[in-house]
Design an enzyme around this catalytic site. Structure first.
Site, PDB file in Angstrom:
ATOM      1  N   LYS A   1       0.814  -1.220   0.000  1.00 38.32           N
ATOM      2  CA  LYS A   1       0.000   0.000   0.000  1.00 38.32           C
ATOM      3  C   LYS A   1       0.845   1.267   0.000  1.00 38.32           C
ATOM      4  O   LYS A   1       1.810   1.386   0.754  1.00 38.32           O
ATOM      5  CB  LYS A   1      -0.893   0.028   1.247  1.00 38.32           C
ATOM      6  CG  LYS A   1      -2.069  -0.945   1.206  1.00 38.32           C
ATOM      7  CD  LYS A   1      -2.957  -0.714   2.411  1.00 38.32           C
ATOM      8  CE  LYS A   1      -3.915  -1.857   2.674  1.00 38.32           C
ATOM      9  NZ  LYS A   1      -4.967  -2.009   1.666  1.00 38.32           N
TER      10      LYS A   1
ATOM     11  N   GLY B   1     -11.113  -2.658   8.467  1.00 41.13           N
ATOM     12  CA  GLY B   1     -10.783  -2.849   9.874  1.00 41.13           C
ATOM     13  C   GLY B   1     -11.976  -2.895  10.798  1.00 41.13           C
ATOM     14  O   GLY B   1     -11.830  -2.799  12.006  1.00 41.13           O
TER      15      GLY B   1
ATOM     16  N   GLY C   1     -14.225  -5.225   5.338  1.00 44.98           N
ATOM     17  CA  GLY C   1     -15.208  -5.715   6.298  1.00 44.98           C
ATOM     18  C   GLY C   1     -15.462  -7.215   6.250  1.00 44.98           C
ATOM     19  O   GLY C   1     -16.309  -7.729   6.976  1.00 44.98           O
TER      20      GLY C   1
ATOM     21  N   SER D   1      -8.068  -7.452   8.117  1.00 48.10           N
ATOM     22  CA  SER D   1      -7.869  -7.863   9.513  1.00 48.10           C
ATOM     23  C   SER D   1      -8.540  -9.199   9.804  1.00 48.10           C
ATOM     24  O   SER D   1      -8.254  -9.830  10.816  1.00 48.10           O
ATOM     25  CB  SER D   1      -8.445  -6.781  10.430  1.00 48.10           C
ATOM     26  OG  SER D   1      -8.191  -5.507   9.886  1.00 48.10           O
TER      27      SER D   1
END
Lengths: 195, 294
Positions: free
Chosen positions: B81, B153, B214, B236
């Site tokens: 990133k 996240g 998500g 995550s």
């Protein structure tokens, strides 16, 4: 009319299906082992070979794919598919399906920023084929009666052994269907031979 | 004569990732777990999005040591990133050999107006989008792959669903428009007219579009595939769960077989606890990462 399967576990299977249909034949997306029975030939598409192998093992495809090839049904592997077909992989003690007698090197042209396209002469197919190489492998050496169909520089990038065909590049990313037509011809001939 | 960095080569790389899962990793060990589980690529980061949220402050490109460690650990492609508009971070990642750059709202934007001119790079870029206009602006700037922004996240799928539905609905809408309506639509959405024309003709985006932001369970991944995603990014969701190996494997399988519900039931059994979730309506201002760029 031949029915060609495209292994649909991961990768650029949609493009191969379009290419088969553009050649006027039926394409079947293969997600389950049983579906292999209904097809005369099979395409192993480009994608990530490590990922595809994991999924091949998890869904019991391994033996079925080897048997498919050993039964004399044609298989066409592009990029990751070429690696799956090879009998030997450089710096690796294991191979995958091991159906074609050749040694291949993975990511052999380098990382993504070294990925490229270039015109190729492919024996018996075309003398001006626009080939797209993406983190591509190449064939280091062919063994037994595996025939070299194309080279880029001094690297082997297309090969054929009996009813197996493999390319390091991605014919499915272009609108040039000559290589697919060549494979379909192999499938038609194997159908005639098995009657 | 060979050509590097062509659209075909850059977009084609994303085509090879289709049907797969791209996982966020912060070190070599996690990268190997991801590869072993069947990830098609890994995203090398210093912190996963939920930790970036928790840490606050300015989130930047990862320390090159982390990216290098991951590049050396796996044979699958490695993405990394860069901050939105940070031309130099992107050049550094390109020079290091990253296979794909995510110009990402998960990091703190370096430029609050302009995105990077991605046409100018040999390495391909992926960018986030919430709607068709945003998607086509990024393609106009040279993005070779898209992903929904979702809300990174949070472990909450609602924003990713909203963005994927929005893009798909707008594609269907555009397909039925007259040419004169299309020009006004281009004005309203800020989408380049030529790209809208292409979407109208082909009925799909000109590049691969993954879901992100998500995804926390195998069912979440399958849901996004059902809604038309070409594949999924899991940030995550894997390494913040209490059984990363199992979560990683199950999410890969659910993505491949997203319509095999018996299989997904099996995959979802005894998985352990998913990452802790966040209600997105409680997020305000700069905590809503999806609003960080247009």
């Amino acid at each position: 009319m031949a029915t060609i399967g495209v292994l649909g576990l991961q990768g650029a299977f949609r493009e191969h299906i379009q290419s088969i249909e553009a050649c006027g034949h039926d394409a079947v997306l293969i997600k389950k082992v049983e579906q292999l029975e209904a097809v005369n030939g099979l395409v192993l598409p480009g994608g990530e070979s490590t990922t595809m192998r994991r999924l091949i093992d998890r869904y019991g495809f391994f033996d079925a794919l080897v048997q498919f090839g050993q039964a004399g049904k044609p298989i066409f592997g592009t990029c990751a598919g070429l690696i799956l077909l090879a009998s030997q992989i450089e710096n690796d003690d294991d191979n995958h399906l091991g159906l074609m007698d050749m040694t291949v090197a993975r990511n052999a042209f380098g990382r993504q920023k070294q990925s490229f396209e270039a015109p190729l002469e492919i024996k018996g197919v075309a003398d001006d084929f626009e080939a797209v190489f993406i983190r591509a492998p190449y064939v280091l050496d062919v063994h037994h009666d595996t025939e070299v169909l194309a080279t880029y520089g001094d690297k082997i990038v297309a090969a054929k052994q009996g009813h197996y065909l493999a390319t390091a590049f991605h014919p499915e990313l272009t609108d040039d269907h000559r290589l697919m037509a060549y494979f379909i011809d192999m499938v038609e001939q194997s159908k005639l031979a098995s009657v | 004569m060979s050509n590097v960095g062509t659209d075909r080569v850059k977009r084609g790389m994303a085509e090879m990732q289709k049907g797969g899962v791209i996982m966020d990793v912060v070190n070599a060990e996690q990268a190997k777990i991801a590869e072993e589980a069947g990830a098609v690529a890994v995203m090398a980061l210093e912190r996963v999005p939920s930790d970036i949220r928790a840490a606050g402050g300015v989130a930047r490109m990862a320390d090159p040591t982390v990216t290098e460690e991951v590049l050396n650990a796996v044979s699958i492609p490695v993405m990394a990133k860069a901050r939105i508009g940070h031309i130099v971070e992107a050049r550094v990642l390109e020079a290091m050999g990253a296979d794909y750059i995510d110009e990402s709202e998960v990091l703190t934007p370096a430029d609050d107006i302009y995105h990077i001119d991605k046409n100018d790079y040999t390495v391909p870029f992926v960018c986030g989008c919430r709607n068709l206009g945003e998607a086509l602006r990024r393609i106009g700037e040279g993005a070779s792959m898209l992903r929904t922004k979702g809300e990174p996240g949070t472990g909450n799928i609602v924003e990713a669903v909203r963005h994927m539905r929005e893009v798909q609905t707008q594609i269907r809408y555009v397909q039925n428009m007259a040419k004169d309506e299309l020009m006004v639509y281009a004005k309203e959405t800020g989408a380049p007219y030529e790209l809208l024309l292409q979407v109208q003709e082909e009925g799909r985006l000109p590049v691969v579009n993954f879901a992100a932001g998500g995804i926390a369970t195998p069912s979440d991944a399958a849901l996004m595939m059902e809604l038309g995603a070409d594949g999924v990014f899991v940030g995550s969701g894997i390494f913040k769960s209490n059984n990363p190996e199992k979560f990683a494997r199950s999410i890969v399988e659910a993505t491949t077989h997203y319509q095999d519900y018996e299989l997904i039931a099996k995959l979802s059994k005894d998985l352990g606890t998913a990452m802790p979730g966040l209600e997105t309506s409680t997020l305000e201002g700069n905590d809503r990462m999806q609003d960080r760029s247009e």
